[in-house]
Design a protein around this motif. Sequence first.
Motif, short mmCIF file in Angstrom:
data_model
loop_
_atom_site.label_atom_id
_atom_site.label_comp_id
_atom_site.label_asym_id
_atom_site.label_seq_id
_atom_site.Cartn_x
_atom_site.Cartn_y
_atom_site.Cartn_z
N ARG A 175 10.19 43.84 9.73
CA ARG A 175 10.60 43.60 8.34
C ARG A 175 10.40 42.16 7.89
O ARG A 175 10.86 41.77 6.83
N SER A 176 9.67 41.37 8.67
CA SER A 176 9.34 40.01 8.24
C SER A 176 8.23 40.05 7.20
O SER A 176 7.39 40.95 7.20
N VAL A 177 8.22 39.05 6.32
CA VAL A 177 7.16 38.95 5.33
C VAL A 177 6.86 37.47 5.09
O VAL A 177 7.78 36.65 5.01
N VAL A 178 5.59 37.12 5.03
CA VAL A 178 5.17 35.76 4.70
C VAL A 178 4.30 35.83 3.46
O VAL A 178 3.56 36.80 3.25
N TYR A 179 4.37 34.79 2.65
CA TYR A 179 3.74 34.88 1.33
C TYR A 179 3.48 33.49 0.79
O TYR A 179 4.06 32.49 1.25
N ALA A 180 2.61 33.43 -0.22
CA ALA A 180 2.31 32.14 -0.85
C ALA A 180 1.55 32.36 -2.14
O ALA A 180 0.84 33.36 -2.30
N ALA A 181 1.72 31.41 -3.04
CA ALA A 181 0.92 31.32 -4.26
C ALA A 181 1.21 32.49 -5.20
O ALA A 181 2.34 32.96 -5.31
N ALA A 182 0.17 33.00 -5.88
CA ALA A 182 0.33 34.10 -6.84
C ALA A 182 -0.99 34.83 -6.96
O ALA A 182 -2.05 34.29 -6.68
N TYR A 214 11.41 31.17 11.61
CA TYR A 214 11.35 32.56 11.11
C TYR A 214 10.13 33.28 11.67
O TYR A 214 10.22 34.42 12.15
N ALA A 215 8.98 32.63 11.64
CA ALA A 215 7.75 33.25 12.15
C ALA A 215 7.79 33.42 13.67
O ALA A 215 7.31 34.43 14.20
N SER A 216 8.38 32.47 14.37
CA SER A 216 8.45 32.59 15.83
C SER A 216 9.42 33.68 16.26
O SER A 216 9.29 34.23 17.36
N ASN A 217 10.38 34.02 15.40
CA ASN A 217 11.34 35.08 15.71
C ASN A 217 10.88 36.45 15.23
O ASN A 217 11.58 37.46 15.47
N ALA A 218 9.75 36.53 14.55
CA ALA A 218 9.26 37.82 14.04
C ALA A 218 8.92 38.76 15.20
O ALA A 218 8.43 38.33 16.25
N ARG A 219 9.16 40.04 14.97
CA ARG A 219 8.86 41.06 15.96
C ARG A 219 8.16 42.24 15.29
O ARG A 219 8.52 42.63 14.19
N GLY A 220 7.15 42.78 15.96
CA GLY A 220 6.46 43.95 15.43
C GLY A 220 5.52 43.61 14.30
O GLY A 220 4.77 42.64 14.35
N ARG A 221 5.58 44.38 13.25
CA ARG A 221 4.69 44.23 12.10
C ARG A 221 5.23 43.19 11.13
O ARG A 221 6.41 43.19 10.81
N VAL A 222 4.34 42.33 10.66
CA VAL A 222 4.68 41.35 9.64
C VAL A 222 3.85 41.63 8.40
O VAL A 222 2.65 41.91 8.49
N ARG A 223 4.46 41.57 7.25
CA ARG A 223 3.75 41.81 6.00
C ARG A 223 3.28 40.49 5.39
O ARG A 223 3.93 39.46 5.55
N PHE A 224 2.16 40.55 4.68
CA PHE A 224 1.55 39.36 4.09
C PHE A 224 1.26 39.59 2.62
O PHE A 224 0.78 40.66 2.24
N CYS A 225 1.53 38.59 1.81
CA CYS A 225 1.07 38.58 0.42
C CYS A 225 0.65 37.15 0.09
O CYS A 225 1.50 36.27 -0.06
N VAL A 226 -0.64 36.94 -0.01
CA VAL A 226 -1.17 35.59 -0.25
C VAL A 226 -2.14 35.66 -1.41
O VAL A 226 -3.09 36.45 -1.38
N GLY A 227 -1.90 34.85 -2.42
CA GLY A 227 -2.73 34.89 -3.61
C GLY A 227 -3.76 33.78 -3.67
O GLY A 227 -4.56 33.60 -2.76
N GLU A 228 -3.72 33.01 -4.75
CA GLU A 228 -4.70 31.94 -4.93
C GLU A 228 -4.02 30.72 -5.52
O GLU A 228 -2.97 30.83 -6.18
N ILE A 229 -4.60 29.55 -5.26
CA ILE A 229 -4.09 28.31 -5.81
C ILE A 229 -5.22 27.56 -6.48
O ILE A 229 -6.39 27.91 -6.34
N GLY A 230 -4.87 26.54 -7.22
CA GLY A 230 -5.87 25.77 -7.92
C GLY A 230 -6.79 25.01 -6.97
O GLY A 230 -6.35 24.55 -5.90
N ALA A 231 -8.02 24.88 -7.35
CA ALA A 231 -9.01 24.16 -6.54
C ALA A 231 -9.27 22.79 -7.14
O ALA A 231 -9.04 22.55 -8.33
#
Length: 212
Positions: free
Chosen positions: A40-47, A140-157
């Motif tokens: 049930r861990s999730v990591v994410y960034a941007a939009a 948080y990431a080091s304690n994750a177990r099993g499946r991790v969900r990801f949502c990563v978008g885009e940032i300005g260049a």
Amino acid sequence: MPIGATVAAGAGMHARTKEFLRYLSQNPGVRNMIAAPDDRSVVYAAAFLSSQWRNQLAAATGKPSGNRTRAMWEELERLKSADRARNDFVMLPDILKELPSPPGADIGVTTMYGHLEVLDRLEPWNVNGFIAWRAVSGIYASNARGRVRFCVGEIGAGPDGKADWRGSKVIAATEMWVLLRNREVDEETRSMAEYLIDCVRSKNPKINVALT
């Protein structure tokens, strides 16, 4: 101590930031609580800035995203509120809002999340708020177990079309690298972390990926 990334004190680091890092280092029980339940861990960034990718997330989660661009954390909060059974991930702020503030926190600040908000306002940000968030995110990431969900978008260049993910986003500076080394997560999670690391190294501003 597995903070997840080297977060050595740098020029301009405030004494309060150093004290928070010391608190984490000296309290393994606290570190152990900065964890989501298995799968049930999730990591994410941007939009997701384009409607194409917002629609992809909506298809994956079963909920329409609408037309307004939201920061990823905001989009995930909306999805969780709309359908908690399907979107049962536990975001890092959810955990930090349940943990008590460390010793020395401001009067009226009762949670670790609230204390991090205070550190986030210290200047320069890159060696205070950013480092503090990298520390808890690495745990948080080091304690994750099993499946991790990801949502990563885009940032300005920049003018060269490249994006500085590692200098501005915790997922790029810390979480992906920790997940890649975490032997308790599944192979799909490590593969996704490896893919994201490649994107960050190439400074691709438009990663746009959702694994939910």
